[in-house]
Design a protein around this motif. Sequence first.
Motif, PDB file in Angstrom:
ATOM      1  N   LYS A  49       0.941  -1.161   0.230  1.00  0.00           N
ATOM      2  CA  LYS A  49      -0.054   0.513  -0.393  1.00  0.00           C
ATOM      3  C   LYS A  49       0.938   1.298  -0.282  1.00  0.00           C
ATOM      4  O   LYS A  49       0.465   2.668   0.487  1.00  0.00           O
ATOM      5  N   GLN A  50       1.717   1.413  -1.191  1.00  0.00           N
ATOM      6  CA  GLN A  50       2.482   2.808  -1.202  1.00  0.00           C
ATOM      7  C   GLN A  50       1.774   3.339  -2.322  1.00  0.00           C
ATOM      8  O   GLN A  50       1.415   2.785  -2.797  1.00  0.00           O
ATOM      9  N   ALA A  51       1.646   4.940  -1.399  1.00  0.00           N
ATOM     10  CA  ALA A  51       0.883   5.596  -2.157  1.00  0.00           C
ATOM     11  C   ALA A  51       1.607   5.832  -3.715  1.00  0.00           C
ATOM     12  O   ALA A  51       0.812   5.322  -4.343  1.00  0.00           O
ATOM     13  N   THR A  52       2.442   5.698  -3.890  1.00  0.00           N
ATOM     14  CA  THR A  52       2.876   5.927  -5.244  1.00  0.00           C
ATOM     15  C   THR A  52       4.833   4.403  -5.720  1.00  0.00           C
ATOM     16  O   THR A  52       5.249   4.134  -4.658  1.00  0.00           O
ATOM     17  N   ASN A  75      -1.615   4.448  -8.957  1.00  0.00           N
ATOM     18  CA  ASN A  75      -0.756   5.497  -9.084  1.00  0.00           C
ATOM     19  C   ASN A  75       1.105   4.704  -9.155  1.00  0.00           C
ATOM     20  O   ASN A  75       1.707   5.741  -8.799  1.00  0.00           O
ATOM     21  N   TRP A  76       0.706   3.797 -10.046  1.00  0.00           N
ATOM     22  CA  TRP A  76       2.116   3.043 -10.498  1.00  0.00           C
ATOM     23  C   TRP A  76       1.985   4.087 -11.674  1.00  0.00           C
ATOM     24  O   TRP A  76       1.964   4.007 -12.803  1.00  0.00           O
TER      25      TRP A  76
END
Length: 273
Positions: A49-52, A75-76
Amino acid sequence: MQYDPIKRSLGKVFNQTPALRIFFYRLLDLLLLRAWYIRRELRKVSKLKQATLNILDAGSGFGQYDYYMSSLGKNWTITGADVKEEQIADCNQFFKKIKRSDRVHFKYADLTKYIEEDTYDLILSVDVMEHILEDELVFANFYKSMKEGGRLIISTPSDQGGSDAHHEHEEDGVHGFIDEHVRDGYNAEDIKTKLKRAGFKNIQTSYTYGKAGNISWRLSMKFPIKALNTTKLFFIVLPAYYILTYPLAYLLNWIDISQTHKTGTGLMVVAQK
């Protein structure tokens, strides 16, 4: 045996519309056992769950995994790198058509020279390293291009017959099923040693394509490709062939991914910077 002529033929058939191409991607995801393993690793990344995430697909080919990653992480940002200009242009055009070109882009890159220092959170390399002689140079470039804590995922044939290079006719000068590789495959300890020399840590290796997976590969890939290389007329019966054989291949794939293998013809590697 050469894969590229078959790839080009299939590309012409499924590249007529974006919907057909997406259908082709989904067929590959179901058919290719390595895709089962790769998608499992990518789902683990998504659970962090990394933001980007900034991702390099090192050897992007058809763009199959770039499509999956762009669906998995909204958001990748994904860069597909390849040495085939025609394929790069084709992928850029497709992702523009499906309105994902703002976060998925393809470009030419020789991995033995490509370095983008401290740029990528994830580097994915699927069935690429067995084609590159200067593999340690590429591993060093991967390391330099990754952010601290970044993850590397590699799928490659193992040295347990992953390139199907050794068979009963080899002594007569006939090449193995896949004759585009510079090495027959990797030994798990060998690739670990090379990645450690490049600076990587927390290196995990696992064999894929055990007994069940190997049978599935022969049933769903080796025989059809050999038949297509013999005659293009096999394209006509190919749908019927898969209708008959795929249920068994699917079961074998499920068995393979559900097990831990002491040996296998494929190798999955995950490492960190």
